[in-house]
Design an enzyme around this catalytic site. Structure first.
Site, mmCIF file in Angstrom:
data_model
loop_
_atom_site.group_PDB
_atom_site.id
_atom_site.type_symbol
_atom_site.label_atom_id
_atom_site.label_comp_id
_atom_site.label_asym_id
_atom_site.label_seq_id
_atom_site.Cartn_x
_atom_site.Cartn_y
_atom_site.Cartn_z
ATOM 1 N N THR B 50 35.711 6.922 13.501
ATOM 2 C CA THR B 50 36.141 5.642 14.070
ATOM 3 C C THR B 50 36.584 5.912 15.494
ATOM 4 O O THR B 50 36.573 7.060 15.942
ATOM 5 C CB THR B 50 37.326 5.045 13.290
ATOM 6 O OG1 THR B 50 38.504 5.771 13.655
ATOM 7 C CG2 THR B 50 37.119 5.153 11.790
ATOM 8 N N CYS B 51 37.014 4.864 16.211
ATOM 9 C CA CYS B 51 37.404 5.132 17.596
ATOM 10 C C CYS B 51 38.713 5.897 17.665
ATOM 11 O O CYS B 51 39.043 6.483 18.681
ATOM 12 C CB CYS B 51 37.449 3.851 18.413
ATOM 13 S SG CYS B 51 38.369 2.542 17.645
ATOM 14 N N SER B 110 47.679 5.265 10.855
ATOM 15 C CA SER B 110 47.024 4.501 11.919
ATOM 16 C C SER B 110 47.935 4.334 13.122
ATOM 17 O O SER B 110 49.141 4.516 13.022
ATOM 18 C CB SER B 110 46.644 3.114 11.400
ATOM 19 O OG SER B 110 45.800 3.224 10.300
#
Lengths: 281, 432
Positions: B50-51, B110
């Site tokens: 993912t980024c 996250s």
């Protein structure tokens, strides 16, 4: 202990348990009701059914609509309050409304349980069909306005938090200002006709019992003051666009007047509406 | 025994310049997956890209070798010197690896705790690996467990509730004022990214229309077109204020453009219907005294930031509850993983056969009451010998393949054929 007293105590137990569960559910920082909230609702429904049985048992035992002394009146008031709340609950599904309303019902019942429960002969002059009609309308009106009061308190709390930008856990549970304001309006549009009809039926009953529609006894005077207060609020809402905080404050003041009309007058000022007057010779 | 390995980097360990160089293109996941699976120590593999993170998950029988090979693979595949990449990489084994993947999929790792995208991204990564058949029974079960842990965290904690961006916070506040946003009208005064984003959120959540005003009319017209709204000349907007419920301002004006008197007039015109004013401009566009007017709620950018900060703090509190859930789930999953090992499988297999043997012996002996102790002993010995002889070949196959890639397939087969899966089934019922 007679059946109705036993039933009364079990009802109070049910209401208390429901209240505790409602309060437990509402302090959680969640948007929706949890399992405790749902359990509280069912226990309250059970309590209401028991309460119906209580009143029926007392009616059969006494032979008159059981609203002739303080114990009976408070129990009847609590019964209408829970009934009206459950009706609102069908429409709004609002646990938080229960958390605010149920404690009131429990307080009414608790005071009622300390009051003397003995049944006396009803004054034959008052024994008329107007008696149940008058008290039922009057108490239904009271109950609806009690919900308006509860919604008003909730509105003021929620508005305070939105204005001050400081949010407690309650902020997440309390509904939007719009919903609370619409409860205020709904209560007003149901409560006001009920109250009006309650006063009119009372006047008709008074005429048949005492031969006069209106005697300006304190109860009647206070009822009229309260009626004017709600009339002013209804008028303001419909014409000038009173709403929100002002309507909430009005609903709270109206409720305090109502409470005084109901209890204060009976307990502090003696008159035709006092429970003494209900008894036969 | 099969071990789970995680090698990777994330926003916490690597700057974006590194992350973008090691990212895998979603259009071409087949090649890296097959190359990774072809590494000698790797039995099963998944690539998450993912980024904010790039991570390799592997099932292996040789953890130490596996870590080295995965790191080398990551560097070589993207043509980055291994030494340069090394300082940004982390690696986990065993329980730590399990914890890491559970935490990542539950969005505890996250950048914004509780953001919902990461779970979907891991599911996609798992989908690629399943499509290219680089996952086996261990990672299969592992990832499904991670998904169910994430679901548990989401339903049992408030980790994802309440907005953590200014524009979403505005939408949530509006909901507490208006209830539903359906049919509400929004006015946008001035232009600004945050303002436009908020307006878009309001529209997505039910708002009926947007009115746009700007000192330069062309800009307003252009923006109005974007929102399919109406452009209003800047001089006229005060006359239109009473028509809208929500006002977003972000002009560059040095002074207040809306004061108390004006807003009192507007709220009178509206018959006290509530208004929500959001002032994102610095310096502010609306006099803060306006907040004192009944039925008007004024929030400036600091107020909204305050709401966001409080919500973030709440998420961190919820994250602690999530860690407890993850702790429980790790225990459960490691027990399952250990049970899949060769030795416990053999023990379970022997136990199963021994139970059958004892049961049958009891039946036979109770039917043949007149057997003497000698005969009984002989029958005992006979049955024990049969069981031992029958179990010898499967046991030695299991032991021989213990360290090979197909070892876990044999374990799976034995467990299924001889119905040794009771513990696992209990787990499954919890999963569903």
């Amino acid at each position: 202990m007679s059946v109705n007293i036993l039933l009364f105590k079990i009802t109070l137990l049910f209401y208390s348990v429901a209240t505790v569960l409602y309060l437990v559910d509402v302090v959680r920082r969640k948007e929706k009701a949890g399992k405790t909230g749902k359990a509280a609702r069912w226990i309250l429904v059970g309590g209401f059914a028991l309460h119906c049985a209580t009143l029926l048992a007392r009616y059969l035992e006494a032979g008159y609509t059981p609203v002739a002394n303080l114990h009976e009146s408070l129990s009847f008031f609590a019964w209408t309050l829970v009934g009206i709340f459950l009706l609102f609950d069908i429409r709004y599904r609002m646990t938080v409304l229960g958390a605010f309303s149920c404690p009131l019902a429990v307080i009414l019942m608790l005071i009622g349980s300390t009051a003397p429960t003995a049944m006396k002969e009803l004054n034959p002059a008052l024994d008329s069909w107007w008696f149940p009609v008058h008290v039922t309308l009057a108490f239904l009106g009271n109950a609806v306005f009690t919900v308006a009061f509860v919604a008003g308190v909730m509105y003021l709390l929620q508005e305070r938090m939105l204005k001050s930008k400081k949010f407690s856990a309650l902020y997440y549970r309390l509904p939007s200002l719009d919903v609370l304001d619409s409860i205020n309006y709904k209560c007003l549009s149901f409560g006001f006709p009920l109250m009006t009809m309650g006063i009119i039926s009372g006047a008709v009953w008074a005429n048949s019992a005492w031969g006069g529609y209106w005697r300006w006894d304190p109860k009647e005077t206070w009822a009229l003051i309260t009626w004017f207060l709600y009339a002013a609020l209804l008028h303001g809402r419909l014409t000038v666009g009173w709403r929100g905080r002002r309507a909430a404050i009005f609903a709270i003041i109206g409720f305090l007047c109502l409470l005084f009309t109901f209890l204060g007058v009976n307990l502090l000022l003696s008159d035709l509406h006092s429970f003494k007057a209900m008894e036969g010779p | 025994m099969m071990n789970i390995i995680v090698v990777g980097l994330s926003h916490k360990t690597a700057p974006v310049e590194i992350r973008e160089r090691v990212a895998f293109a979603p259009t071409d996941m087949g090649r890296p997956l097959h190359e990774m699976r072809a590494l000698p120590a790797v039995a099963e593999g998944i690539i998450v890209s993912t980024c904010n993170r790039v991570e390799l998950y592997a099932g292996t029988h040789a953890p130490e070798a596996c870590v080295g090979q995965l790191k080398a693979f990551l560097a070589a595949y993207h043509g980055i010197p291994a030494e340069q990449l090394e300082e940004h990489l982390y690696d986990y084994q065993g329980e730590e690896a399990i914890r890491h993947v559970f935490r990542v999929s539950s969005s505890l790792d996250s950048m914004v705790i509780g953001e919902p995208q990461i779970l979907g991204q891991i599911k996609t990564a798992y989908g690629y690996a399943a499509e290219h058949k680089t996952v086996g029974s261990v990672l299969n079960r592992f990832l499904h467990k991670a998904f169910s842990v994430a679901k548990r965290v989401r339903t049992e904690t408030d980790i994802a509730s309440n907005a953590v961006s200014v524009s979403f916070a505005a939408v949530e506040l509006a909901r507490k004022i208006f209830g539903s946003l359906d049919g509400k009208k929004v006015m946008l005064i001035g232009a600004g990214e945050m303002c436009e984003l908020a307006a878009r959120h309001f529209l997505n959540n039910g708002a009926a229309s947007v009115m746009v005003t700007n000192r330069t009319l062309e800009r307003a017209v252009k923006l109005a077109e974007e929102f399919q709204g109406q452009a209003v000349p800047f001089e006229e907007f005060p006359q239109r204020l009473h028509q809208v419920d929500i006002v977003l301002t972000s002009t560059g004006a040095p002074n207040f453009i809306l004061g108390q008197e004006k807003m009192e007039e507007v709220i009178r015109q509206r018959k006290n219907k509530p208004m929500f004013l959001i002032d994102i401009a610095v310096p502010r566009d609306i006099d803060p005294k306006v907040n004192k007017i009944d039925n008007i709620y004024l929030y400036d950018v600091d107020d909204l930031q305050g709401v966001v900060q409080a919500n973030l703090k709440e998420r961190q509190k919820e994250a602690k509850k999530a860690e407890v859930i993850i702790d429980q789930e790790i225990g459960q999953f490691s027990r399952w993983l250990e049970n899949r090992d060769v030795v416990p499988t053999i023990v379970a297999l022997r136990k199963k056969f021994e139970e059958i043997r004892q049961g049958e012996l009891r039946k036979t002996f109770s039917n043949l009451k007149d057997l003497g102790p000698k005969e009984r002993q002989a029958i005992e010995a006979l049955t024990a010998a049969i069981v031992n002889k029958m179990l010898h070949p499967p046991t030695s196959v299991l032991k021989q393949n213990q360290e090979t890639a197909s070892g876990s397939d044999y374990v799976d087969a034995v467990r299924t054929l001889f119905d040794l899966e009771i513990a696992q089934e209990e787990d499954d019922s919890e999963l569903s």
